[in-house]
Scaffold this motif. Structure first.
Motif, short mmCIF file in Angstrom:
data_model
loop_
_atom_site.label_atom_id
_atom_site.label_comp_id
_atom_site.label_asym_id
_atom_site.label_seq_id
_atom_site.Cartn_x
_atom_site.Cartn_y
_atom_site.Cartn_z
N ALA A 26 3.11 -7.03 -15.45
CA ALA A 26 3.21 -6.42 -16.78
C ALA A 26 1.94 -5.68 -17.21
N VAL A 27 1.11 -5.29 -16.25
CA VAL A 27 -0.11 -4.55 -16.56
C VAL A 27 -0.05 -3.15 -15.96
N ILE A 28 -0.33 -2.15 -16.77
CA ILE A 28 -0.46 -0.77 -16.32
C ILE A 28 -1.93 -0.48 -16.10
N GLY A 29 -2.28 -0.07 -14.88
CA GLY A 29 -3.66 0.28 -14.55
C GLY A 29 -3.79 1.79 -14.39
N ALA B 17 -9.87 -11.71 -13.03
CA ALA B 17 -9.74 -13.07 -12.52
C ALA B 17 -8.60 -13.16 -11.50
N GLU B 18 -7.44 -12.60 -11.85
CA GLU B 18 -6.27 -12.69 -10.98
C GLU B 18 -6.49 -11.97 -9.65
N ARG B 19 -7.04 -10.75 -9.72
CA ARG B 19 -7.18 -9.96 -8.50
C ARG B 19 -8.34 -10.46 -7.63
N THR B 20 -9.34 -11.08 -8.23
CA THR B 20 -10.37 -11.73 -7.41
C THR B 20 -9.76 -12.86 -6.60
N GLY C 95 0.80 -1.21 0.00
CA GLY C 95 0.00 0.00 0.00
C GLY C 95 0.83 1.26 0.00
N ASN C 96 2.10 1.15 0.40
CA ASN C 96 2.98 2.31 0.42
C ASN C 96 3.47 2.70 -0.97
N PHE C 97 3.19 1.86 -1.97
CA PHE C 97 3.44 2.26 -3.35
C PHE C 97 2.33 3.16 -3.88
N THR C 98 1.17 3.16 -3.22
CA THR C 98 -0.01 3.82 -3.79
C THR C 98 -0.64 4.88 -2.90
N VAL D 11 -0.22 -3.05 -6.64
CA VAL D 11 -1.48 -2.65 -5.99
C VAL D 11 -1.90 -3.78 -5.06
N PRO D 12 -1.97 -3.53 -3.74
CA PRO D 12 -2.23 -4.62 -2.80
C PRO D 12 -3.60 -5.27 -3.00
#
Length: 332
Positions: free
Chosen positions: A222-225, A253-256, A74-77, A99-100
């Motif tokens: 490898a994903v930019i959000g 799918a991955e983040r779920t 979370g300290n990245f965001t 992103v946590p």
């Protein structure tokens, strides 16, 4: 352009006639390169839209020690989130792997776009050009990711694995200075800042049998959000125009899966979704203990119109196999 896109372009041009679209990002060379990709995509939708890059130094970038001691990813965001919520920026650019999964997004914000996914492979850069298999026992390997540490320990428990922090360029400088024999990095990050000529070895991303060297990627690799305030309708519509639908399916799918596992920054969790040749959504997930000596894995398939259900199924299967015990142990 379609009529709807023309209308959106006109609306945004009017709104930002006397101001700029402010884009928040971390200060690292990789973050800046990723932001330029977002700007290029926006330019295709609204040519000439004025933009301003707002570089924000995050706690994680300033912290030299173990990230878990600071409180996790979370300290990245969090500093960027504060700027977005307060209206100091209009959109925020993030590496989705940072992103946590155990911290909800700030209320009133969401990811409106995921750019087309880059290369998910992890790579080796060694000081003398030798691949991992040829490095002698006791070689010092640098990596900041517990996911990489766990998987590397599975194949080469004879290595000395030490944490290395900092941007890609500073990590390579430490390698060249002799602090490490090799370091592990994400291939796409090196490509985005034109340092992929330093790559010694590309590691397979598919786990096979536990005996063949592989490195299953991180969730969101490898994903930019791109994140915005949901109340900012024109900007959210702009992000929808630059969103890559396939990548959005895979990330959902991955983040779920990650959310249901309640993975924290010390959790060696790997996961990768893709669409198969016959049109199904595939999700592979793994959870390791800290040294890679124990792991559980799951692989599920489902329709592309319900990625969240597939993520939930794979997470449930991993939990039934004991993933919670492995994750809990890494908190200690």
């Amino acid at each position: 352009m379609t009529n709807a896109t023309d209308t959106l372009a006109a609306e945004l041009s009017d709104r930002f006639a006397d101001a700029k679209l402010r884009i928040g990002t971390r200060t690292t060379p990789l973050a800046k390169a990723q932001t330029q990709r977002v700007i290029a995509q926006i330019e295709q939708v609204v040519p000439g839209l004025p933009v301003e890059v707002v570089a924000i130094q995050t706690s994680a970038d300033l912290w030299p020690g173990d990230l878990s001691q600071l409180g996790g990813k979370g300290n990245f965001t969090k500093e960027i989130d504060k700027s977005l919520i307060s209206g100091k920026i209009d959109i925020a650019v993030h590496s989705m792997k940072d992103v946590p999964g155990d911290v909800p997004l700030p209320k009133g914000t969401e990811f409106g776009a995921y750019l087309h996914r880059g290369d998910v492979h992890d790579v080796v850069i060694s000081r003398d050009g030798r691949p991992l298999a040829d490095l002698p026992p006791g070689s010092k390997i640098g990596t900041s990711a517990v996911r990489r540490r766990a998987q590397l320990s599975l194949y080469r428990p004879d290595f000395t694995i030490e944490r290395v922090r900092g941007g890609i360029d500073s990590r390579i400088k430490k390698l060249d200075a002799g602090e490490y024999d090799a370091i592990l990095l994400a291939r796409t990050g090196l490509q985005r800042i034109n340092l992929d000529d330093r790559i010694t070895e590309v590691l397979p991303a598919t786990w096979a049998d536990g005996a063949t060297m592989a490195m299953v990627p991180a969730v969101g690799a490898a994903v930019i959000g791109v994140q915005a305030r949901t109340s900012d309708e024109p900007v959210m519509r702009l992000l929808d125009e630059i969103n890559d639908p396939d990548t959005a399916l895979h990330i959902t799918a991955e983040r779920t899966m990650l959310h249901m596992l309640r993975g924290h920054c010390n959790s060696p969790i790997a996961g990768h979704a893709h669409t198969t040749a016959d049109g199904q959504l595939s999700l592979f997930g793994m959870v390791f203990n800290r040294d890679g000596s124990q792991w559980v894995r799951s692989h599920g398939w489902g329709p592309t119109d319900d990625p969240a259900s597939l993520g939930a199924w794979v997470a449930g299967d991993l939990l039934r196999q004991g993933a919670r015990r492995l994750i809990t142990a890494t908190r200690k």
